[in-house]
Structures are given as structure tokens and as C-alpha cells.
Write a protein that holds these residues in place. Structure first.
Motif, PDB file in Angstrom:
ATOM      1  N   SER A   1       1.121   4.066  -3.023  1.00  0.00           N
ATOM      2  CA  SER A   1       0.839   5.478  -2.765  1.00  0.00           C
ATOM      3  C   SER A   1       2.023   6.356  -3.139  1.00  0.00           C
ATOM      4  O   SER A   1       1.860   7.414  -3.770  1.00  0.00           O
ATOM      5  CB  SER A   1       0.480   5.686  -1.291  1.00  0.00           C
ATOM      6  OG  SER A   1      -0.747   5.051  -0.968  1.00  0.00           O
TER       7      SER A   1
ATOM      8  N   ALA B   1      -4.043   3.531  -0.494  1.00  0.00           N
ATOM      9  CA  ALA B   1      -3.484   3.437  -1.844  1.00  0.00           C
ATOM     10  C   ALA B   1      -4.577   3.487  -2.897  1.00  0.00           C
ATOM     11  O   ALA B   1      -4.410   4.100  -3.957  1.00  0.00           O
ATOM     12  CB  ALA B   1      -2.674   2.150  -1.983  1.00  0.00           C
TER      13      ALA B   1
ATOM     14  N   GLY C   1       0.814  -1.212   0.000  1.00  0.00           N
ATOM     15  CA  GLY C   1       0.000   0.000   0.000  1.00  0.00           C
ATOM     16  C   GLY C   1       0.844   1.257   0.000  1.00  0.00           C
ATOM     17  O   GLY C   1       0.589   2.201  -0.758  1.00  0.00           O
TER      18      GLY C   1
END
Length: 266
Positions: A27, A164, A23
């Protein structure tokens, strides 16, 4: 894109550190791409030619920041209450707000004596707003009718993974909106020409196909046949994807990417 595992044992075997790392990586990658493109497209001498005022800063970079900021603000209550019902609505709001904000900037700093040069940004912006409102309202109605969006079942419990998904949506909005952002902020004023009319005609064709296919799929889903729609406009799409998805594998994995990413693949 978010990956959902059909087998619950596979889901339980995913460690929290691994999920968090994926995640965070997604991101950071989204932020890097967004920042890089915003820097290239938004900084002087190209970023603020319209206002010709360095104190205003790079408008396109601001648009990128707003796109991300709206997603992160909406993510907080979505994670706290473990809901994804407003995911598509927030995407639609982001498209609309960023488009209108840059259009207002355009109209405020452009040459008001040359109204013809504003036809392109006005038309392009209105097309975005019409599309975003139509699709956003359709998706919101669909998720409330279904009760949830199953694409997010396996990522909602994980802070980093769910963040994310929202960050990727912010990147998606900025990337797909970038041509209109450039039109709304550039000082190169031009009246509409042949390419514009061709582009608007293509938009009308694509918009019509989207509306018709959405209505066809909604009507087919209401029949509750348990099958994938292969009639109407849908008979011309995703045939090979459907065949590949039907092939049995030892560990079946299904793609659960946000709608925008699946549209990109299509």
C-alpha cells in the motif's frame, strides 16, 4: 499483486505480522508511486495551465486522490462483509467518474470558441468510458454468476493485505488513465492529427479483440470441460505461460493478481 497459495498448509503457515507487513508495504509503495507521478504531472506550471488559476490547485493530483479515495471507501464494506463481488465494478466506476470529472473541467475552462480543440479530449474520454462500462459490466456479471472471485480467497481475511489489493487498483486506474488526464487538463489545444486517428484505430482493434475473446471464453467456460481455452483468439495467447504453469514444482504457487495486473503482464 496478491499471491495465493494453492496448498492450504502454506496459507496457514503465513503469520499475521508477515501478511500485515507485506500488505502495508504494498500500500505504501502504491501511494508513493501515485503521489510521485501526480506531483510530476500535476503541479504548476504544468498542472493547471488550462484554468490558469493557481487557487484551483493541481487537477491531476486531485484525480489521483479520487482514484485512491474511491477504493478505500469501497474497501470498508468489502472487508466488513468479506466480499469481493464489487471489486471490478468499483474499478469501472473509478475510471468513469475520474474521466468524466476531468472532461467537465476541460469543457468548463477551455476556449468555447475553439470547439475543434476539444475533439481530442472528448473522443479519448468517451473511449475510456465505453471500455470501462463494457468491461466492468462483463466482470460483474461473471463474478455474480460464479458466486465469488477466487483470486481474493486468501487475502480477504487479512485487513492489510486486502487493503493493498484495493490500493493497487487505485494506482492502476490512475496510471493507465494518466494520458487522458493530461489531455483533459493541458492548455495545449490541438486539433486531431494523424497520430490521434492511428491511436483511435488501435483502440478499436484492441477493444474488438477484448470483446470477442471475452465472449469466446465465456462460451468455453460454460461447457465445463475443466481445461484452459486454447481455441479462437485464445489460441494465440498465453501459450508459453500455460506451459510454464503446467511444470510440477515441490511447492506449487499460483499467481492471483488482480485482472489489471495480469493484463499488464500479457
Amino acid at each position: 499483486p496478491v499471491i495465493a497459495y494453492a496448498d492450504q498448509e502454506e496459507l496457514s503457515s503465513m503469520s499475521s505480522p508477515k501478511t500485515a507487513a507485506i500488505g502495508v508495504g504494498a500500500s505504501l509503495a502504491s501511494l508513493a508511486i501515485c503521489a510521485g507521478i501526480a506531483y510530476a504531472a500535476g503541479y504548476p506550471p504544468t498542472g493547471n495551465q488550462l484554468a490558469n488559476d493557481a487557487t484551483l490547485g493541481p487537477v491531476i493530483a486531485y484525480a489521483a486522490a479520487v482514484s485512491m479515495g474511491i477504493q478505500w471507501i469501497a474497501f470498508v464494506p468489502a472487508f466488513v462483509w468479506q466480499t469481493e463481488r464489487y471489486y471490478d465494478l468499483v474499478g469501472s466506476i473509478t475510471y468513469t467518474s475520474v474521466t468524466l470529472a476531468t472532461l467537465i473541467y476541460r469543457l468548463a475552462y477551455s476556449n468555447t470558441d475553439d470547439l475543434v480543440s476539444n475533439v481530442r479530449p472528448i473522443v479519448c474520454s468517451l473511449l475510456v468510458v465505453v471500455w470501462a462500462v463494457r468491461l466492468g459490466s462483463f466482470l460483474v456479471k461473471r463474478v455474480f454468476r460464479a458466486g465469488k472471485d477466487g483470486r481474493f480467497d486468501d487475502v480477504k481475511p487479512y485487513f492489510a493485505a486486502y487493503l493493498a489489493a484495493w490500493t493497487i487498483q487505485g494506482l492502476w486506474v490512475f496510471l493507465t488513465l494518466l494520458p487522458v488526464l493530461v489531455v483533459n487538463t493541458t492548455s495545449r489545444n490541438k486539433a486531431p492529427f494523424v497520430a490521434d486517428y492511428v491511436g483511435w484505430a488501435v483502440w478499436l482493434l484492441g477493444f474488438s479483440i477484448e470483446v470477442v475473446s471475452d465472449n469466446q471464453k465465456s462460451a468455453f467456460t460454460a461447457l465445463k470441460t475443466g481445461k484452459w481455452i486454447d481455441t479462437g483468439l485464445w489460441s494465440y495467447s498465453r501459450r508459453e505461460c500455460a506451459r510454464v504453469a503446467s511444470v510440477p514444482t515441490p511447492r506449487r504457487v499460483k499467481s492471483n493478481a488482480p485482472a489489471a495486473w495480469r493484463q499488464l503482464k500479457l
